[in-house]
Design a protein around this motif. Sequence first.
Motif: not given
Lengths: 161, 111
Positions: B21-24, B38-46, A78-81, B26-35
């Motif tokens: 995750g935060c960049i994602g 938000a779930t993957k990067c931010v969960t693992l990051g936290t 996901v980070a890459y995308r 902002v950049r990704l287009p709709d609710v689902y992609n943003r989720l």
Amino acid sequence: MKFIGEFIMLFGIWLLLTWSLAPAQVIAGVVVTLLVTGLAGDIFVFKASRAFNPVRIFWMIVYIPYFLWYVVLANLDVAYRVIHPDLPIRPGIVKIQTSLNTDMAKTFLANSITLTPGTLTVDIKENELYIHWIYVHGKDVKEWSEAIAGRFEPILRRIFE
Amino acid sequence: MFWDTLGYIIIVVGVAFDLLGCIGLVRLPDVYNRLQAATKCVTLGTAFLLFGVFLVYGVNAIGIKALICAGFVLIASPTGSHALARGAHKGGVKLWEGSVIDTYADENKLN
């Protein structure tokens, strides 16, 4: 029996959280734990005979690093995308079928799917899961199921069924 | 000393994932992609961050709390995003125009 198992588990978590054996803490813990088991005990799916079965615990221990590995891969993907200038995504919602039957196993499958490569569980109906996928490939339910759930099902079956 | 250094490295990695995750978001287009972001990067990051805290502080009140919180985040975050995605879809939020397929909408229409 169910309530005793839940009580022990919740009280254990309480003790770890407070990390103190002072009488006031322990008494507060007993009261809170009793309250929670009394109010919400029915909702929680818990079978002591299953939870304390060594074979299941063994597979659970195997599952955690296996799962974390895929979580890290998911993140790099996901980070890459996200940082790629062209934003290479091809999103969509697909349906997959699972052969798991118990609620607990399906819950874990759904959560595992949500945390791994580009997939997010939207809904569950019986044995069908609807998955939002950030980069759809494959043509039918069978291919999608294999790509998304295939790697978790065998281990989850050993743990929960 | 070794565990401190390792802990700080893991905290930095966790913060980096949170940032991605935060960049994602902002950049990704709709609710689902943003989720997804938000779930993957931010969960693992936290989770990394909390695990780093555990390594720095060791087995005591702070370290164990951080470890248990990491477990809670790993369980609660996918559940929450699932609820949000389902709620959004039922509430009629459309997928991004570039989406290729939506079996969920197709099958709900049939019912």
